[in-house]
Design an enzyme around this catalytic site. Structure first.
Site, PDB file in Angstrom:
ATOM      1  N   GLU A  44     -23.717-136.863  47.204  1.00  0.00           N
ATOM      2  CA  GLU A  44     -24.557-135.668  47.331  1.00  0.00           C
ATOM      3  C   GLU A  44     -24.843-135.062  45.961  1.00  0.00           C
ATOM      4  O   GLU A  44     -23.940-134.905  45.127  1.00  0.00           O
ATOM      5  CB  GLU A  44     -23.818-134.658  48.209  1.00  0.00           C
ATOM      6  N   LYS A 112     -30.876-131.773  53.791  1.00  0.00           N
ATOM      7  CA  LYS A 112     -29.640-131.339  54.461  1.00  0.00           C
ATOM      8  C   LYS A 112     -29.932-130.208  55.442  1.00  0.00           C
ATOM      9  O   LYS A 112     -30.593-129.224  55.097  1.00  0.00           O
ATOM     10  CB  LYS A 112     -28.640-130.887  53.399  1.00  0.00           C
ATOM     11  N   TYR A 118     -19.385-120.706  52.614  1.00  0.00           N
ATOM     12  CA  TYR A 118     -18.025-120.187  52.709  1.00  0.00           C
ATOM     13  C   TYR A 118     -17.209-120.811  51.583  1.00  0.00           C
ATOM     14  O   TYR A 118     -17.670-121.725  50.901  1.00  0.00           O
ATOM     15  CB  TYR A 118     -17.407-120.535  54.072  1.00  0.00           C
ATOM     16  N   CYS A 148     -23.006-134.366  53.740  1.00  0.00           N
ATOM     17  CA  CYS A 148     -21.813-133.503  53.754  1.00  0.00           C
ATOM     18  C   CYS A 148     -21.674-132.663  55.019  1.00  0.00           C
ATOM     19  O   CYS A 148     -21.287-133.155  56.065  1.00  0.00           O
ATOM     20  CB  CYS A 148     -21.800-132.637  52.502  1.00  0.00           C
ATOM     21  N   GLY A 321       1.231-123.352  24.004  1.00  0.00           N
ATOM     22  CA  GLY A 321       2.537-122.878  23.595  1.00  0.00           C
ATOM     23  C   GLY A 321       3.623-123.546  24.413  1.00  0.00           C
ATOM     24  O   GLY A 321       3.514-123.638  25.642  1.00  0.00           O
ATOM     25  N   SER A 323       7.406-123.174  25.509  1.00  0.00           N
ATOM     26  CA  SER A 323       8.473-122.184  25.548  1.00  0.00           C
ATOM     27  C   SER A 323       9.830-122.776  25.907  1.00  0.00           C
ATOM     28  O   SER A 323      10.853-122.101  25.791  1.00  0.00           O
ATOM     29  CB  SER A 323       8.130-121.109  26.586  1.00  0.00           C
ATOM     30  N   ASN A 404       4.917-107.014  25.659  1.00  0.00           N
ATOM     31  CA  ASN A 404       3.553-107.543  25.645  1.00  0.00           C
ATOM     32  C   ASN A 404       3.052-107.810  24.226  1.00  0.00           C
ATOM     33  O   ASN A 404       2.223-108.708  24.017  1.00  0.00           O
ATOM     34  CB  ASN A 404       2.612-106.566  26.362  1.00  0.00           C
ATOM     35  N   THR A 428      -0.634-121.355  30.526  1.00  0.00           N
ATOM     36  CA  THR A 428       0.412-122.009  31.312  1.00  0.00           C
ATOM     37  C   THR A 428       0.900-121.177  32.497  1.00  0.00           C
ATOM     38  O   THR A 428       1.914-121.497  33.107  1.00  0.00           O
ATOM     39  CB  THR A 428       1.619-122.359  30.413  1.00  0.00           C
TER      40      THR A 428
END
Length: 576
Positions: A44, A112, A118, A148, A321, A323, A404, A428
């Protein structure tokens, strides 16, 4: 016996790369021709790529899409293969369409009928629904064409094609986005439809990543009994060729005649005639790829989403990063699998709160994965921040502000490396953290792609355990699995100081986000009311953060992003 040979070209397009997409379609055509296939299916909206979103409003884009289709059509001259390929058709309006191409020409177009609106779909924003069916006749053999959602929606057009018009095979070209478990669900559902209507169904799905959406492929063909004949690989480009016996549905239908009584609509039908398929001396060897287990499926989805985002946007390398924790370990593993170890850079950014164990675990992970690392401490810069802010912060106790600051220094370091070397920064954070706001805006949320944005913390551990087992050795160090999760932004900090245990948290999040249960219904599932209230409060309070987060691969039924469209300014709260 009537038999038709199908080739399903499970391909990975790049949105707007008309030249590249046509090149792939031509190659698939050459291969189908060499295999003596009668019919080639290409997914499609393959010609433009999917989903094109508001590029659909650009006439220049639509014209380029049509020109590309014409180029592909020219390549079909002297190839005795009927090709069905997805593109964008337009005249007085715009349509999600399938072109039937043969002997150098576009013979007809199917538009189609059912347009999904949705989840991640917005097709009614862009397309007008088609209003007629399409039947291809190969001699006397009838093949119905669908796109589809046509096969997922109510009975029509599938019932009309089979029960009303006698299709012996229904083909479906699709761009069906992935979520965990969908390949099995999709195959089960369509196999049931094949059995219910006593017709063979060939389902050709797209593969690859487009922004936050990923397509798994997993194309397949089932016979009129609903039995699987062939299946493509998941998350790989694949060419699936199979011979389908078209008399089978008649034999089944004579003994199970329920389709005679199926109510069908009155949509007009266009019929396109082709020659009877030439009978082949030998049947093609059928390929049935093994389905993926849950953790492998999720891992491959993350790998595909990251790989295609990086490559299709012109990046070469990524940086993240490290950790010493589970999240960054899994992201690094996904990145290496997607791009190769030479294209992944890890940065250790220790502070006075970083434990020796975390540094050791991050270093060991990088060594196991074979990636280059840099160590850039944040202590000195952090102290300078505190001194600079001291006149304003005087007589105010320390709180999350100071925590922070550390995360934002690390974010600045990573973005500086990105600017200097052109590396894409990978964040991450997992879904559990992003849902509850347990992340720092402009800190650990700073970056270009959020690899595990749609993976709950409990699933992060499951995928990581599977990954180590798959590799046959301890790629992610064992200590990462057993130590308490922590951001290490102050002494002896753990995630559970602010969050419920992750198995409890993730259970509540799944019920609220993906199943849509309200607070009282979640409590009725056995969760503590005060914990439910706290979690939902954190979700609501963090909407402004999610609006500013980078995109990441969707793997759940409902992901933050295109799936989740909550207002930022909102005073509604559910009460217990």
């Amino acid at each position: 016996m009537k038999r038709i040979r199908l080739t399903l070209a499970q391909l990975n397009p790049t949105l707007g790369d008309f030249e590249g997409n046509v090149r792939k379609a031509k190659l698939a055509l050459e291969q189908a021709h060499a295999l003596q296939s009668d019919l080639l299916l290409i997914p499609e909206l393959f010609i433009p790529g999917y989903p094109p979103e508001d590029l659909s409003f650009r006439l220049s884009f639509l014209k380029a899409n049509r020109k590309a289709l014409e180029e592909f059509a020219e390549s079909t001259a002297n190839k005795k293969v009927v090709s069905i390929v997805g593109f964008m058709d337009f005249d007085e309006d715009l349509y999600n369409a399938a072109a039937v191409v043969y002997d150098g020409q576009v013979k007809c177009v199917y538009r189609k009928i059912f347009l999904p609106n949705y989840s991640v779909f917005d097709e009614k924003r862009y397309f007008r629904a088609g209003d007629r069916l399409l039947m291809l006749k190969f001699g006397s053999a009838k093949v119905g064409v669908t796109i589809c959602e046509d096969i997922w929606g109510p009975a029509e057009p599938l019932a009309s094609l089979v029960s009303g018009l006698g299709a012996q095979l229904v083909v479906n070209i699709s761009a069906s986005p992935y979520w965990v478990g969908k390949p099995r669900f999709r195959e089960s559902y369509i196999s049931m439809k094949a059995y219910e209507y006593h017709t063979a169904i060939a389902y050709c799905n797209m593969v690859g990543g487009q922004d936050e959406i990923v397509f798994d492929g997993s194309s397949f063909v089932c016979d009129a009994n609903g039995q699987l004949l062939a299946r493509s690989k998941c998350f790989e480009e694949d060419l699936l060729t199979v011979d389908v016996d078209l008399d089978e549905n008649l034999r089944v239908g004579l003994t199970e005649p329920r389709r005679r009584y199926t109510c069908v609509g009155n949509l007009p039908v266009e019929v396109l005639q082709f020659d009877e398929p030439k009978q082949k001396k030998q049947r093609i060897n059928v390929s049935i790829a093994q389905p993926c287990e849950r953790e492998r499926e999720m891992f491959l989805a993350l790998v595909t989403g990251l790989r295609d985002y990086v490559k299709k946007n012109g990046f070469k390398k990524v940086v993240l990063g490290l950790s010493g924790g589970m999240d960054s370990s899994l992201v690094a593993a996904v990145a290496v699998e997607a791009l190769g170890s030479d294209n992944v850079k890890g940065v250790l950014m220790p502070s006075m709160y970083t434990s020796e164990e975390s540094i050791e675990d991050a270093s060991r992970l990088a060594e196991n994965l074979g990636i280059e690392t840099f160590v850039i401490p944040i202590n000195e810069v952090y102290e300078r921040y505190l001194r600079a802010l001291a006149p304003v912060f005087s007589n105010v106790p320390s709180d999350t502000t100071e925590e922070n600051l550390q995360a934002r220094i690390r974010g600045n370091y990573l973005m500086a490396l990105s600017n200097k070397f052109g590396w894409l920064v990978l964040t991450t954070g997992n879904k559990s953290e992003i849902a509850t706001g347990y992340c720092t805006l402009y800190g650990d949320m700073a970056g270009g792609f959020a690899v595990i944005k749609d993976v709950y913390k409990t699933d992060v551990y499951r995928i990581a355990r599977w990954y180590n087992a798959w590799k046959g050795k301890e790629m992610i160090p064992n200590r990462v699995f057993v130590k308490p999760p922590t951001a290490e932004l102050r002494p002896n900090q753990t995630d559970q100081e602010k969050l419920p245990p992750y198995d409890v948290l993730d259970g509540i999040l799944r019920l609220y986000i993906e199943e849509g249960l309200d607070a009282q219904e979640i409590v009725q599932k056995g969760y503590d009311a005060s914990i439910v209230e706290k979690v939902l409060r954190m979700i609501h309070a963090s909407e402004y953060k999610r609006r500013q987060a980078p995109i990441g691969t969707k793997i759940s039924v409902r992901a933050f992003g295109k799936d989740w469209r909550m207002p930022t300014t909102n005073r509604f709260r559910e009460s217990l």
